[in-house]
Design a protein around this motif. Sequence first.
Motif, PDB file in Angstrom:
ATOM      1  N   UNK A  45      29.673  88.149  23.729  1.00  0.00           N
ATOM      2  CA  UNK A  45      28.430  87.536  23.271  1.00  0.00           C
ATOM      3  C   UNK A  45      28.686  86.970  21.872  1.00  0.00           C
ATOM      4  N   UNK A  46      28.715  85.634  21.742  1.00  0.00           N
ATOM      5  CA  UNK A  46      29.039  85.046  20.440  1.00  0.00           C
ATOM      6  C   UNK A  46      27.971  85.301  19.367  1.00  0.00           C
ATOM      7  N   UNK A  47      26.734  85.560  19.785  1.00  0.00           N
ATOM      8  CA  UNK A  47      25.678  85.775  18.787  1.00  0.00           C
ATOM      9  C   UNK A  47      25.706  87.183  18.187  1.00  0.00           C
ATOM     10  N   UNK A  48      26.258  88.156  18.919  1.00  0.00           N
ATOM     11  CA  UNK A  48      26.283  89.533  18.415  1.00  0.00           C
ATOM     12  C   UNK A  48      27.695  90.081  18.247  1.00  0.00           C
ATOM     13  N   UNK A  49      28.662  89.447  18.896  1.00  0.00           N
ATOM     14  CA  UNK A  49      30.031  89.941  18.863  1.00  0.00           C
ATOM     15  C   UNK A  49      30.281  91.067  19.846  1.00  0.00           C
ATOM     16  N   UNK A  50      29.273  91.412  20.630  1.00  0.00           N
ATOM     17  CA  UNK A  50      29.418  92.497  21.611  1.00  0.00           C
ATOM     18  C   UNK A  50      30.340  92.068  22.757  1.00  0.00           C
ATOM     19  N   UNK A  51      31.044  93.045  23.316  1.00  0.00           N
ATOM     20  CA  UNK A  51      31.899  92.835  24.480  1.00  0.00           C
ATOM     21  C   UNK A  51      31.290  93.630  25.629  1.00  0.00           C
ATOM     22  N   UNK A  52      31.184  92.984  26.801  1.00  0.00           N
ATOM     23  CA  UNK A  52      30.571  93.601  27.972  1.00  0.00           C
ATOM     24  C   UNK A  52      31.491  93.384  29.166  1.00  0.00           C
ATOM     25  N   UNK A  53      31.703  94.429  29.958  1.00  0.00           N
ATOM     26  CA  UNK A  53      32.428  94.249  31.211  1.00  0.00           C
ATOM     27  C   UNK A  53      31.621  93.296  32.088  1.00  0.00           C
ATOM     28  N   UNK A  54      32.307  92.424  32.796  1.00  0.00           N
ATOM     29  CA  UNK A  54      31.632  91.421  33.619  1.00  0.00           C
ATOM     30  C   UNK A  54      30.654  92.069  34.602  1.00  0.00           C
ATOM     31  N   UNK A  55      31.005  93.239  35.122  1.00  0.00           N
ATOM     32  CA  UNK A  55      30.126  93.907  36.087  1.00  0.00           C
ATOM     33  C   UNK A  55      28.836  94.419  35.438  1.00  0.00           C
ATOM     34  N   UNK A  56      28.795  94.485  34.105  1.00  0.00           N
ATOM     35  CA  UNK A  56      27.588  94.921  33.392  1.00  0.00           C
ATOM     36  C   UNK A  56      26.803  93.756  32.794  1.00  0.00           C
ATOM     37  N   UNK A  57      27.244  92.540  33.046  1.00  0.00           N
ATOM     38  CA  UNK A  57      26.638  91.368  32.409  1.00  0.00           C
ATOM     39  C   UNK A  57      25.172  91.196  32.779  1.00  0.00           C
ATOM     40  N   UNK A  58      24.825  91.381  34.041  1.00  0.00           N
ATOM     41  CA  UNK A  58      23.430  91.200  34.452  1.00  0.00           C
ATOM     42  C   UNK A  58      22.517  92.169  33.704  1.00  0.00           C
ATOM     43  N   UNK A  59      22.913  93.422  33.590  1.00  0.00           N
ATOM     44  CA  UNK A  59      22.111  94.403  32.845  1.00  0.00           C
ATOM     45  C   UNK A  59      21.989  94.006  31.379  1.00  0.00           C
ATOM     46  N   UNK A  60      23.085  93.575  30.795  1.00  0.00           N
ATOM     47  CA  UNK A  60      23.096  93.183  29.383  1.00  0.00           C
ATOM     48  C   UNK A  60      22.131  92.032  29.134  1.00  0.00           C
ATOM     49  N   UNK A  61      22.200  90.988  29.964  1.00  0.00           N
ATOM     50  CA  UNK A  61      21.327  89.827  29.784  1.00  0.00           C
ATOM     51  C   UNK A  61      19.861  90.183  30.017  1.00  0.00           C
ATOM     52  N   UNK A  62      19.602  91.075  30.954  1.00  0.00           N
ATOM     53  CA  UNK A  62      18.227  91.510  31.224  1.00  0.00           C
ATOM     54  C   UNK A  62      17.662  92.312  30.062  1.00  0.00           C
ATOM     55  N   UNK A  63      18.445  93.261  29.581  1.00  0.00           N
ATOM     56  CA  UNK A  63      17.957  94.167  28.536  1.00  0.00           C
ATOM     57  C   UNK A  63      17.860  93.509  27.169  1.00  0.00           C
ATOM     58  N   UNK A  64      18.854  92.718  26.790  1.00  0.00           N
ATOM     59  CA  UNK A  64      18.857  92.168  25.433  1.00  0.00           C
ATOM     60  C   UNK A  64      18.125  90.840  25.318  1.00  0.00           C
ATOM     61  N   UNK A  65      18.178  90.035  26.364  1.00  0.00           N
ATOM     62  CA  UNK A  65      17.623  88.680  26.261  1.00  0.00           C
ATOM     63  C   UNK A  65      16.468  88.419  27.225  1.00  0.00           C
ATOM     64  N   UNK A  66      16.111  89.409  28.035  1.00  0.00           N
ATOM     65  CA  UNK A  66      14.968  89.258  28.934  1.00  0.00           C
ATOM     66  C   UNK A  66      15.228  88.382  30.147  1.00  0.00           C
ATOM     67  N   UNK A  67      16.484  88.134  30.469  1.00  0.00           N
ATOM     68  CA  UNK A  67      16.784  87.345  31.663  1.00  0.00           C
ATOM     69  C   UNK A  67      16.264  88.072  32.888  1.00  0.00           C
ATOM     70  N   UNK A  68      15.836  87.295  33.881  1.00  0.00           N
ATOM     71  CA  UNK A  68      15.337  87.846  35.127  1.00  0.00           C
ATOM     72  C   UNK A  68      16.208  87.323  36.263  1.00  0.00           C
ATOM     73  N   UNK A  69      16.745  88.204  37.062  1.00  0.00           N
ATOM     74  CA  UNK A  69      17.606  87.819  38.176  1.00  0.00           C
ATOM     75  C   UNK A  69      16.865  88.058  39.469  1.00  0.00           C
ATOM     76  N   UNK A  70      16.731  87.015  40.287  1.00  0.00           N
ATOM     77  CA  UNK A  70      16.004  87.104  41.555  1.00  0.00           C
ATOM     78  C   UNK A  70      16.755  86.333  42.629  1.00  0.00           C
ATOM     79  N   UNK A  71      16.356  86.523  43.856  1.00  0.00           N
ATOM     80  CA  UNK A  71      16.900  85.784  44.984  1.00  0.00           C
ATOM     81  C   UNK A  71      15.917  84.679  45.347  1.00  0.00           C
ATOM     82  N   UNK A  72      16.417  83.456  45.488  1.00  0.00           N
ATOM     83  CA  UNK A  72      15.556  82.323  45.829  1.00  0.00           C
ATOM     84  C   UNK A  72      14.987  82.502  47.233  1.00  0.00           C
ATOM     85  N   UNK A  73      13.742  82.133  47.376  1.00  0.00           N
ATOM     86  CA  UNK A  73      13.086  82.237  48.694  1.00  0.00           C
ATOM     87  C   UNK A  73      12.790  80.859  49.223  1.00  0.00           C
TER      88      UNK A  73
END
Length: 73
Positions: A45-73
Amino acid sequence: MADLEHPDNVHAHKNGYPNLVAQPKHAGIDFYGHEILIGDSIVMDPSTGEVVLKENLENYLSELYGFSFKTAE
């Protein structure tokens, strides 16, 4: 009666101990405290310098930046 030794001890005396160097190299810890090994896919993450395993990226984006991951219908 003859003294008996455990087969693992006999093997170690004959052949030496197993190669402990063959274990994977440690490259650090990610944002969640998970161990990063050489060859693991990571995201930085260039804004914080944090390193995240790719498998944890969805959780990281959801928790820190409020991203929402859904399946298109």
